[in-house]
Design a protein around this motif. Structure first.
Motif, PDB file in Angstrom:
ATOM      1  N   THR A  95      18.913   2.295  16.001  1.00 51.43           N
ATOM      2  CA  THR A  95      19.831   1.762  14.993  1.00 51.43           C
ATOM      3  C   THR A  95      19.190   2.052  13.640  1.00 51.43           C
ATOM      4  OG1 THR A  95      18.746  -0.383  14.842  1.00 51.43           O
ATOM      5  CG2 THR A  95      20.522  -0.200  16.453  1.00 51.43           C
ATOM      6  N   ALA A  96      20.011   2.043  12.606  1.00 53.36           N
ATOM      7  CA  ALA A  96      19.481   2.302  11.266  1.00 53.36           C
ATOM      8  C   ALA A  96      18.422   1.251  10.921  1.00 53.36           C
ATOM      9  CB  ALA A  96      20.601   2.294  10.250  1.00 53.36           C
ATOM     10  N   GLU A  97      18.641   0.009  11.378  1.00 49.72           N
ATOM     11  CA  GLU A  97      17.692  -1.075  11.031  1.00 49.72           C
ATOM     12  C   GLU A  97      16.333  -0.826  11.678  1.00 49.72           C
ATOM     13  OE1 GLU A  97      20.885  -1.726  12.131  1.00 49.72           O
ATOM     14  OE2 GLU A  97      21.420  -1.960  10.016  1.00 49.72           O
ATOM     15  N   VAL A  98      16.346  -0.513  12.974  1.00 52.66           N
ATOM     16  CA  VAL A  98      15.080  -0.262  13.683  1.00 52.66           C
ATOM     17  C   VAL A  98      14.361   0.927  13.058  1.00 52.66           C
ATOM     18  CG1 VAL A  98      14.088   0.482  15.891  1.00 52.66           C
ATOM     19  CG2 VAL A  98      15.838  -1.283  15.857  1.00 52.66           C
ATOM     20  N   LEU A  99      15.122   1.962  12.765  1.00 53.05           N
ATOM     21  CA  LEU A  99      14.513   3.154  12.168  1.00 53.05           C
ATOM     22  C   LEU A  99      13.872   2.825  10.820  1.00 53.05           C
ATOM     23  CD1 LEU A  99      17.110   5.934  12.917  1.00 53.05           C
ATOM     24  CD2 LEU A  99      14.692   6.005  13.494  1.00 53.05           C
ATOM     25  N   LYS A 100      14.601   2.087  10.003  1.00 54.32           N
ATOM     26  CA  LYS A 100      14.091   1.742   8.663  1.00 54.32           C
ATOM     27  C   LYS A 100      12.797   0.960   8.776  1.00 54.32           C
ATOM     28  CE  LYS A 100      18.149   1.982   5.836  1.00 54.32           C
ATOM     29  NZ  LYS A 100      19.484   1.410   5.935  1.00 54.32           N
ATOM     30  N   GLU A 101      12.764   0.069   9.753  1.00 54.30           N
ATOM     31  CA  GLU A 101      11.590  -0.777   9.952  1.00 54.30           C
ATOM     32  C   GLU A 101      10.371   0.077  10.350  1.00 54.30           C
ATOM     33  OE1 GLU A 101      12.961  -4.421  12.052  1.00 54.30           O
ATOM     34  OE2 GLU A 101      11.173  -3.905  13.233  1.00 54.30           O
ATOM     35  N   ILE A 129      21.098  10.904  11.354  1.00 59.09           N
ATOM     36  CA  ILE A 129      20.671  10.874  12.753  1.00 59.09           C
ATOM     37  C   ILE A 129      21.849  10.414  13.613  1.00 59.09           C
ATOM     38  CG2 ILE A 129      19.537   8.627  12.395  1.00 59.09           C
ATOM     39  CD1 ILE A 129      17.424   9.631  14.484  1.00 59.09           C
ATOM     40  N   ALA A 130      22.066  11.095  14.724  1.00 54.95           N
ATOM     41  CA  ALA A 130      23.241  10.794  15.547  1.00 54.95           C
ATOM     42  C   ALA A 130      22.829  10.503  16.985  1.00 54.95           C
ATOM     43  CB  ALA A 130      24.203  11.973  15.529  1.00 54.95           C
ATOM     44  N   GLU A 131      23.584   9.626  17.610  1.00 48.24           N
ATOM     45  CA  GLU A 131      23.350   9.329  19.032  1.00 48.24           C
ATOM     46  C   GLU A 131      23.816  10.502  19.889  1.00 48.24           C
ATOM     47  OE1 GLU A 131      21.501   7.281  21.360  1.00 48.24           O
ATOM     48  OE2 GLU A 131      21.944   6.007  19.652  1.00 48.24           O
ATOM     49  N   TYR A 190      23.049   6.708   9.895  1.00 40.65           N
ATOM     50  CA  TYR A 190      23.075   6.733  11.367  1.00 40.65           C
ATOM     51  C   TYR A 190      24.520   6.739  11.855  1.00 40.65           C
ATOM     52  CZ  TYR A 190      23.054   4.885  16.079  1.00 40.65           C
ATOM     53  OH  TYR A 190      23.292   4.701  17.410  1.00 40.65           O
ATOM     54  N   VAL A 191      24.825   7.636  12.778  1.00 36.93           N
ATOM     55  CA  VAL A 191      26.186   7.674  13.335  1.00 36.93           C
ATOM     56  C   VAL A 191      26.129   7.747  14.861  1.00 36.93           C
ATOM     57  CG1 VAL A 191      27.498   8.679  11.411  1.00 36.93           C
ATOM     58  CG2 VAL A 191      26.195  10.177  12.912  1.00 36.93           C
TER      59      VAL A 191
END
Ligand code: BTN
Length: 270
Positions: free
Chosen positions: A8-14, A53-55, A27-28
């Motif tokens: 997720t964008a949040e996990v990545l940012k962290e 970044i895409a799933e 993120y999409v």
């Protein structure tokens, strides 16, 4: 899927401990191609460092007009926007090698697997490809508008379509355990930011030669250099500051430029 494997964008940012690269994450769930999306956003004025970044990609692009298999929930499909003010268009392809080194180092750090570079920019584990990089550029004669670095890593892929199963593998297949895609994506960006700064300091690969050549799977091996009209066999000796592959052919040392040719092992992919 294990909890740790959600991106997720949040996990990545962290997890992303970078100064600039990847600090703006888009993120999409699904997209045609993250490279194409970065180009769309660049056309709308997006800034240096944007990471898409895409799933899943429905039209993932590979090099030489090929497609790139990008199924849901298994890999890292991401593209970075760079606007390197001082870089000349003819030197932009070196960024592909900077990225390859960064991915190889990040894979080693996160999984402990021995990741190697097949010149110029495939990442190989146990003789098979785990990552491909597609660099695209928008430029005019002397000026780069922007560069897109697209990175595809087969992380937790369990099986591949038959037509690529001979040369493709994943970190899961090689290690036997799943890796955290968000942590790996974050580490790739951290390595890339550090290596990108070294690259800009000299404007070439001078500071990255040693670590790149240490991970070059072709080094001191017989390679076939396949151009549009001819095929030459020699011994790969490493890269020079410009990212060209040095190939010893009898008493000549040929400087091979990545745009013009592909390089294979004598008996297969590496
Ligand atoms: C290759 O052919 O080796 C290059 C493959 C590059 C694939 C990545 S996945 C993320 C980005 N988006 C794309 O459409 N391609 C690149």
């Amino acid at each position: 899927m294990k909890q740790e494997d959600f991106i997720t964008a949040e996990v990545l940012k962290e997890q992303m401990r970078t100064r600039i690269l990847g600090q703006n994450i888009h993120y999409v769930e699904e997209i045609d191609s993250t490279n194409v999306e970065v180009k769309r956003q660049a056309a709308n004025g997006a800034d240096h460092g944007l990471l898409v970044i895409a799933e899943q990609q429905t039209m993932g692009k590979g090099r030489r007009g090929r497609s790139w298999n990008s199924p849901k929930g298994t890999g890292i499909w991401m593209s970075l926007l760079l606007k390197p003010g001082q870089l000349r268009p003819e030197n932009a392809s070196m960024l592909t090698l900077v990225t390859a080194l960064s991915v190889a180092d990040a894979i080693r750090e996160v999984t402990g697997l021995e990741a190697w570079i097949k010149w110029p920019n495939d990442i190989v584990v146990n003789g098979k490809k785990v990552c491909g990089i597609l660099t695209e550029m928008s430029s005019e004669a002397n000026r780069i508008h922007y560069i897109v670095i697209g990175i595809g890593i087969n992380v937790n892929t369990k099986e591949f379509p038959e037509e690529i199963s001979e040369i493709a593998t994943s970190l899961l297949i090689e290690k036997g355990t799943a890796a955290s895609r968000s942590l790996l994506a974050a580490k790739v960006m951290e390595q890339l930011e550090a290596n990108y700064e070294l690259f800009l300091q000299s404007g070439d690969l001078a500071y990255l030669l040693k670590p790149y050549n240490e991970k070059l799977i072709n080094c001191n091996k017989q390679v076939k250099v396949v151009g549009s009209n001819e095929e030459i066999t020699g011994t790969a000796k490493g890269i020079n500051e410009k990212g060209e592959l040095l190939v010893q052919i009898e008493d000549r040392l040929l400087e091979v430029c990545s745009g013009e040719v592909s390089v294979r092992g004598l008996y297969g992919y590496v």
